[in-house]
Design an enzyme around this catalytic site. Sequence first.
Site, mmCIF file in Angstrom:
data_model
loop_
_atom_site.group_PDB
_atom_site.id
_atom_site.type_symbol
_atom_site.label_atom_id
_atom_site.label_comp_id
_atom_site.label_asym_id
_atom_site.label_seq_id
_atom_site.Cartn_x
_atom_site.Cartn_y
_atom_site.Cartn_z
ATOM 1 N N ARG A 22 -1.531 -24.244 24.916
ATOM 2 C CA ARG A 22 -0.330 -25.017 25.229
ATOM 3 C C ARG A 22 0.653 -24.133 25.986
ATOM 4 N NH1 ARG A 22 1.592 -26.961 19.525
ATOM 5 N NH2 ARG A 22 3.319 -27.829 20.727
ATOM 6 N N LYS A 94 -3.232 -25.581 11.918
ATOM 7 C CA LYS A 94 -2.680 -26.780 11.280
ATOM 8 C C LYS A 94 -2.615 -27.958 12.255
ATOM 9 C CE LYS A 94 2.334 -26.038 11.823
ATOM 10 N NZ LYS A 94 3.612 -25.982 11.093
ATOM 11 N N ASP A 95 -2.727 -27.703 13.563
ATOM 12 C CA ASP A 95 -2.726 -28.782 14.558
ATOM 13 C C ASP A 95 -4.088 -29.446 14.708
ATOM 14 O OD1 ASP A 95 -0.057 -28.344 15.125
ATOM 15 O OD2 ASP A 95 -0.459 -27.071 16.863
ATOM 16 N N LEU A 144 7.000 -34.822 7.184
ATOM 17 C CA LEU A 144 7.103 -35.635 5.975
ATOM 18 C C LEU A 144 6.828 -34.792 4.736
ATOM 19 C CD1 LEU A 144 5.236 -38.935 6.965
ATOM 20 C CD2 LEU A 144 7.691 -38.482 7.024
ATOM 21 N N ARG A 145 5.906 -33.849 4.859
ATOM 22 C CA ARG A 145 5.538 -32.972 3.739
ATOM 23 C C ARG A 145 6.747 -32.173 3.247
ATOM 24 N NH1 ARG A 145 5.003 -27.748 3.897
ATOM 25 N NH2 ARG A 145 5.028 -27.755 6.177
ATOM 26 N N ARG A 146 7.455 -31.553 4.178
ATOM 27 C CA ARG A 146 8.633 -30.768 3.792
ATOM 28 C C ARG A 146 9.725 -31.656 3.211
ATOM 29 N NH1 ARG A 146 8.188 -27.653 9.540
ATOM 30 N NH2 ARG A 146 6.866 -25.905 8.897
ATOM 31 N N ARG A 163 12.775 -32.768 16.727
ATOM 32 C CA ARG A 163 11.553 -32.520 17.481
ATOM 33 C C ARG A 163 11.791 -31.430 18.522
ATOM 34 N NH1 ARG A 163 7.569 -35.693 18.735
ATOM 35 N NH2 ARG A 163 6.801 -33.690 19.482
ATOM 36 N N ARG A 169 14.316 -26.483 19.084
ATOM 37 C CA ARG A 169 14.914 -26.800 17.784
ATOM 38 C C ARG A 169 16.017 -25.809 17.407
ATOM 39 N NH1 ARG A 169 9.723 -27.878 14.069
ATOM 40 N NH2 ARG A 169 8.621 -26.847 15.784
ATOM 41 N N CYS A 257 -0.479 -35.905 9.458
ATOM 42 C CA CYS A 257 0.977 -35.761 9.537
ATOM 43 C C CYS A 257 1.703 -37.043 9.162
ATOM 44 C CB CYS A 257 1.386 -35.292 10.930
ATOM 45 S SG CYS A 257 1.022 -36.469 12.249
#
Length: 357
Positions: A22, A94-95, A144-146, A163, A169, A257
Amino acid sequence: MFDASMDGSGQKGGGLIRVGTRKSQLARIQTDSVVKMLTQRFPDVHFDIVAMSTTGDKILDTALSKIGEKSLFTKELENALERKEVDLVVHSLKDLPTTLPPGFTIGAVCKREDPHDAVVFHPSNAGNTLKSLPENSVIGTSSLRRAAQLKKIYPQLQFKDIRGNLNTRLKKLDDQNNFNAIILAAAGLHRMGWEERIGQILSPEECLYAVGQGALAVEVRAKDQDLLNMVCALQDPQTVLRCIAERAFMRKLEGGCSVPVAVSTFIKDSQLYLTGAVYSLDGSDCLKETMQSCIVFPNEEVEGPNDDSQHVGITAVGVPHKSLASAECLGTELADLLLSKGAKKILTVARQLNDAR
């Protein structure tokens, strides 16, 4: 040993390997670190980095959990891998979905950075912790997890989507007054050299982390034996075993996610310990359990370079098969335990509520 006279597609190429990544600064830093390790081991090979944008990089006005695409940060890179425009791709593990497209495999999982989550505070809140922030302080996170875990512990705080890449950020945090703090992966902050911005590290008791968080994965075409033989030099066995257990846990739960699924792992005295949990969106419902499994077997044979068996998308050449199978079984069994206690209902409701938001 990798033949430096061959490129990653098996064609004569003067030892040229094209590495997909990326475009973000963090992604480039991560890819540069992998290329540096490969260059040290294979000094006769030239590595050419090919950077590109992914769907997740382009859609910045929608929460990750709402987009509904499983390969947000990987599809374009895998398309290039399939077309042989690149020979390997460096990802944040994790992606990567727990099931890869046919013909691809993770050929190496590098030694894990700190997998925990970190709190970065607005300069006006420096010296605080989440607990000491004023009531109704706004915490930015796209996860959402956090949010699910922290809402339960800190009901006095508000959680709002944010985002963008790390640079974006942090700029939103510092230049605007919309957030009192944001939650980021500690690994990314370490890799960017921004450790001084970390105001608080969240322990697993406060916030279990994401599956694969802090680990880098090298994805290749599954039939490229030369590339598999080369990248396996980067394999960190303990990280591989921990991440296989985590990915098996999430795959059995059909997580992603769009639902709050979280883990924590460690290895001690030949035992792999896995804690896994599922949450409702507001954190009020939670199922959390810990299991362990032996991952060191005396006199166990290690597979040779022709072994191509995959464990949740990972081909771990050089890591004993029984250890890999034990780690995968641990993740599956822990997920089965949570499913037997009602995890599917919690996740189904969470997914429905997230879709309706």
